[in-house]
Motif scaffolding. Structure first.
Motif, PDB file in Angstrom:
ATOM      1  N   SER A   3      42.087  13.300  91.998  1.00 18.58           N
ATOM      2  CA  SER A   3      41.050  14.126  92.498  1.00 18.58           C
ATOM      3  C   SER A   3      40.837  15.435  92.045  1.00 18.58           C
ATOM      4  N   MET A   4      42.017  15.928  91.379  1.00 18.63           N
ATOM      5  CA  MET A   4      42.037  17.167  90.720  1.00 18.63           C
ATOM      6  C   MET A   4      41.884  17.294  89.282  1.00 18.63           C
ATOM      7  N   GLY A   5      41.323  15.815  88.667  1.00 18.07           N
ATOM      8  CA  GLY A   5      41.314  15.776  87.460  1.00 18.07           C
ATOM      9  C   GLY A   5      42.500  15.514  86.565  1.00 18.07           C
ATOM     10  N   GLY A   6      43.649  15.139  87.335  1.00 18.21           N
ATOM     11  CA  GLY A   6      44.698  15.089  86.560  1.00 18.21           C
ATOM     12  C   GLY A   6      44.681  13.601  85.840  1.00 18.21           C
ATOM     13  N   GLY A   7      45.667  13.687  84.633  1.00 17.78           N
ATOM     14  CA  GLY A   7      46.048  12.408  83.950  1.00 17.78           C
ATOM     15  C   GLY A   7      47.353  12.151  84.562  1.00 17.78           C
ATOM     16  N   PHE A   8      47.752  10.697  83.961  1.00 13.14           N
ATOM     17  CA  PHE A   8      48.985  10.362  84.309  1.00 13.14           C
ATOM     18  C   PHE A   8      49.744   9.949  83.292  1.00 13.14           C
ATOM     19  N   ASP A   9      51.261   9.857  83.422  1.00 15.60           N
ATOM     20  CA  ASP A   9      52.171   9.487  82.341  1.00 15.60           C
ATOM     21  C   ASP A   9      52.967   8.250  83.353  1.00 15.60           C
ATOM     22  N   ILE A  10      52.862   7.106  82.594  1.00 17.29           N
ATOM     23  CA  ILE A  10      53.294   5.782  83.312  1.00 17.29           C
ATOM     24  C   ILE A  10      54.381   5.387  82.210  1.00 17.29           C
ATOM     25  N   VAL A  11      55.407   4.565  82.863  1.00 16.44           N
ATOM     26  CA  VAL A  11      56.335   3.981  82.317  1.00 16.44           C
ATOM     27  C   VAL A  11      56.664   2.517  82.454  1.00 16.44           C
ATOM     28  N   SER A  12      55.283   1.791  83.090  1.00 19.08           N
ATOM     29  CA  SER A  12      55.511   0.260  83.384  1.00 19.08           C
ATOM     30  C   SER A  12      53.850  -0.065  83.688  1.00 19.08           C
ATOM     31  N   ALA A  13      53.655  -1.146  83.787  1.00 21.97           N
ATOM     32  CA  ALA A  13      52.379  -1.902  83.918  1.00 21.97           C
ATOM     33  C   ALA A  13      52.208  -1.516  85.473  1.00 21.97           C
ATOM     34  N   GLY A  14      53.207  -1.706  86.409  1.00 21.58           N
ATOM     35  CA  GLY A  14      53.115  -1.440  87.714  1.00 21.58           C
ATOM     36  C   GLY A  14      52.594  -0.154  88.094  1.00 21.58           C
ATOM     37  N   GLU A  27      55.365  30.570  76.632  1.00 17.79           N
ATOM     38  CA  GLU A  27      56.142  30.091  75.532  1.00 17.79           C
ATOM     39  C   GLU A  27      55.802  28.917  74.737  1.00 17.79           C
ATOM     40  N   VAL A  28      55.144  27.979  75.483  1.00 10.70           N
ATOM     41  CA  VAL A  28      54.329  26.774  74.800  1.00 10.70           C
ATOM     42  C   VAL A  28      53.181  27.432  73.969  1.00 10.70           C
ATOM     43  N   LEU A  29      52.394  28.409  74.866  1.00  4.81           N
ATOM     44  CA  LEU A  29      51.256  28.936  73.828  1.00  4.81           C
ATOM     45  C   LEU A  29      51.970  29.620  72.506  1.00  4.81           C
ATOM     46  N   ARG A  30      52.825  30.322  72.797  1.00  2.30           N
ATOM     47  CA  ARG A  30      53.460  31.294  71.535  1.00  2.30           C
ATOM     48  C   ARG A  30      53.768  30.240  70.457  1.00  2.30           C
ATOM     49  N   GLN A  31      54.535  29.302  70.811  1.00  4.18           N
ATOM     50  CA  GLN A  31      55.143  28.266  69.895  1.00  4.18           C
ATOM     51  C   GLN A  31      53.778  27.299  69.139  1.00  4.18           C
ATOM     52  N   THR A  32      52.715  27.235  69.972  1.00  3.85           N
ATOM     53  CA  THR A  32      51.895  26.296  69.236  1.00  3.85           C
ATOM     54  C   THR A  32      50.531  27.024  68.996  1.00  3.85           C
ATOM     55  N   ARG A  33      50.662  28.483  68.774  1.00  2.00           N
ATOM     56  CA  ARG A  33      49.234  29.206  68.244  1.00  2.00           C
ATOM     57  C   ARG A  33      48.853  28.758  66.908  1.00  2.00           C
ATOM     58  N   GLY A  34      47.580  28.442  66.960  1.00  4.35           N
ATOM     59  CA  GLY A  34      47.007  28.062  65.618  1.00  4.35           C
ATOM     60  C   GLY A  34      47.329  26.812  65.210  1.00  4.35           C
ATOM     61  N   LEU A  35      47.814  25.778  66.107  1.00  3.15           N
ATOM     62  CA  LEU A  35      48.220  24.389  65.770  1.00  3.15           C
ATOM     63  C   LEU A  35      47.223  23.509  65.909  1.00  3.15           C
ATOM     64  N   ASP A  36      46.146  23.949  66.561  1.00  9.56           N
ATOM     65  CA  ASP A  36      44.955  22.975  66.605  1.00  9.56           C
ATOM     66  C   ASP A  36      45.123  21.770  67.097  1.00  9.56           C
ATOM     67  N   VAL A  37      45.913  21.428  68.403  1.00  9.30           N
ATOM     68  CA  VAL A  37      46.148  20.298  68.881  1.00  9.30           C
ATOM     69  C   VAL A  37      45.583  20.386  70.743  1.00  9.30           C
ATOM     70  N   THR A  38      45.488  19.208  70.959  1.00 10.25           N
ATOM     71  CA  THR A  38      45.378  19.288  72.519  1.00 10.25           C
ATOM     72  C   THR A  38      46.752  19.153  73.135  1.00 10.25           C
ATOM     73  N   LEU A  39      47.144  19.904  73.937  1.00 10.71           N
ATOM     74  CA  LEU A  39      48.525  19.726  74.497  1.00 10.71           C
ATOM     75  C   LEU A  39      48.551  18.929  75.570  1.00 10.71           C
ATOM     76  N   ILE A  40      49.532  17.879  75.781  1.00 12.83           N
ATOM     77  CA  ILE A  40      49.674  17.033  76.695  1.00 12.83           C
ATOM     78  C   ILE A  40      51.030  17.526  77.456  1.00 12.83           C
ATOM     79  N   PHE A  41      51.070  17.360  78.840  1.00 16.60           N
ATOM     80  CA  PHE A  41      52.194  17.651  79.661  1.00 16.60           C
ATOM     81  C   PHE A  41      52.555  16.512  80.544  1.00 16.60           C
ATOM     82  N   GLU A  42      53.867  16.175  80.758  1.00 18.09           N
ATOM     83  CA  GLU A  42      54.041  15.167  81.693  1.00 18.09           C
ATOM     84  C   GLU A  42      55.211  15.372  82.867  1.00 18.09           C
ATOM     85  N   PRO A  43      54.701  16.660  83.565  1.00 16.37           N
ATOM     86  CA  PRO A  43      55.445  16.928  84.518  1.00 16.37           C
ATOM     87  C   PRO A  43      55.586  16.295  85.827  1.00 16.37           C
TER      88      PRO A  43
END
Ligand SMILES: *Cc1c(COP(=O)(O)O)cnc(C)c1O
Length: 424
Positions: free
Chosen positions: A73-84, A259-275
């Motif tokens: 409900s906050m617009g988040g996505g999900f990282d899954i490791v099984s069909a369940g 740090e992530v933004l520093r290391q990816t500056r100009g890389l032109d990607v959508t960043l995904i995180f799986e916290p």
């Protein structure tokens, strides 16, 4: 920061006393704070607000559907490791098109289910799997979004059981092989859409340097792949940011973000995180009641109604969880092992812990129990699993009922021909 703490002598989850929850919902009981979950999710989100990104909460850390719905409900996505886990995400109202699928052993049926629901991408962990995804996508007449999980060979400086990015770990493929696979797939696997590079180096990481190393290596890899004509649009940096269980001092998500933004500056990607742990770990406690106390000649024991089947991390990794009295009675004056009723010497929640004198019937709160606790729980010793409740402000809600004896034997069968009796 979390919203558990003392008001006077009593321990509270937001505006509700843990004593009241224990009385009404029974013990052991997992208690999650809605406000803490939301705060931690937002902290992660806002660290990347300046760039295109997607925060895919790692479902395995805590997979209760009410927890998932909080992030959905906050617009988040999900990282899954099984069909369940995908089934849970959908049930919680999560969006498959914001969901990524990791794991070294996805079965054909799981890949098919994921593709049918329209997930964003599969993180492929081996050449054989890459071919399986292509074959299944072809059969379904779909294009499968794919990232290859690279193993950047960096040491996450964490517990060996939760390091995943070293050459000796089972996860991902080594960088040189990943390049060969991307090139091969571009030419030969026409049902794949090679949109991402994925990397997850471990869990409970409390320094920035392993992330920096991994970012440098994946950035270089993206450069190589683009020269080969592969249009990488997503960089998935996985999860792994640690939390404070005791005295650890992990970087705040905002420092990690910088740090992530520093290391990816100009890389032109959508960043995904799986916290996972970083968001839910300190948003939960396990409340348990003392059954007995026992004095040995060498050790004192506090025997609680929670055990290793409810909260396996101390037994599994030797992890430390702080323990607090739910009603403060006096200063710390015993040193004891806090143990459960299970018939294993490895069944402990804490060893050699200083606590105020407790007596049977007293309540304890096991802290930092939001991640990898209920989701790793079992029915060992035929113990029904605890209830889970969510506190929001001055109210609490049962979000998973305590299991019953009937739940324990659900699905078990006593076939008549296996046990022929009189008259059969
Ligand atoms: C377990 C896992 C995560 C989450 O790890 P945390 O340490 O809880 O953040 C993310 N991605 C993958 C692939 C995982 O296996």
């Amino acid at each position: 920061m979390h919203f558990f703490g003392y008001k006077g002598k009593k321990f509270y989850a937001e505006g509700v006393s843990v004593e009241r929850i224990a009385k009404e919902a029974g013990t052991p009981v997992f208690i999650y704070s809605h406000r803490t979950l939301a705060r931690h999710f937002k902290a992660f989100e806002s660290a990347f607000k300046k760039v295109p990104h997607l925060v895919c909460y790692s479902v395995k850390a805590n997979s209760n559907t009410a927890v998932l719905k909080t992030f959905a409900s906050m617009g988040g996505g999900f990282d899954i490791v099984s069909a369940g886990e995908l089934f849970r995400v959908i049930r919680a109202g999560g969006d498959p098109s914001k969901t990524v699928f990791s794991g070294v052993g996805k079965r054909d049926e799981e890949i098919e289910y994921a593709l049918k629901t329209g997930i964003l991408m599969l993180n492929s962990e081996s050449p054989q799997e890459l071919r399986a995804i292509d074959r299944i996508a072809g059969r379904l007449k779909k294009k499968a979004g794919v990232a290859i999980r690279v193993n950047p060979d960096v040491d996450p400086l964490t517990h060996p059981y939760i390091s995943t990015g070293l050459k000796e770990n089972k996860f991902g493929v080594e960088t040189e092989e990943a390049v060969r696979e991307y090139v091969y797939a571009k030419e030969g696997l026409e049902n794949l859409d090679l949109i991402g590079v994925d990397c997850h180096i471990g869990s409970q990481i409390t320094e920035l340097s392993p992330f920096t190393d991994a970012l440098k290596k994946t950035r270089a890899l993206i450069g190589v792949l683009r020269k080969e004509g592969i249009a990488v649009r997503y960089l998935n940096m996985g999860g792994g940011l640690g939390i404070t269980y005791r005295e650890e001092n992990p970087p705040h998500p905002s420092a990690y973000g910088e740090e992530v933004l520093r290391q990816t500056r100009g890389l032109d990607v959508t960043l995904i995180f799986e916290p996972g742990r970083n968001i839910v770990g300190n948003a939960g406690v396990l409340a348990t009641r003392v059954i007995y106390t026992k004095k040995g000649s060498r050790k004192n024991f506090i025997i609680t109604d929670a055990a290793m089947n409810d909260l396996p991390r101390p037994s599994l990794y030797g992890s430390y969880h702080a323990i607090k009295p739910v009603v403060v009675s006096g200063p710390a004056d015993v040193v004891a092992d806090v143990v459960g009723p299970i018939c294993e010497s490895g069944d402990f929640l804490a060893k050699g812990r200083e606590l105020p004198a407790v007596k049977p019937g007293d309540l304890l709160a096991i802290m930092s129990a939001g991640a990898y606790c209920f989701s790793m729980s079992s029915n060992y010793n035929s113990r029904p699993r605890p209830a889970e409740v969510m506190v929001k402000g001055s109210e609490f809600f049962v979000i998973r009922k305590r299991e019953t004896m009937e739940d324990l034997v659900r699905g078990e069968v006593l076939p008549r021909r296996l046990f022929p009796g009189k008259g059969d």
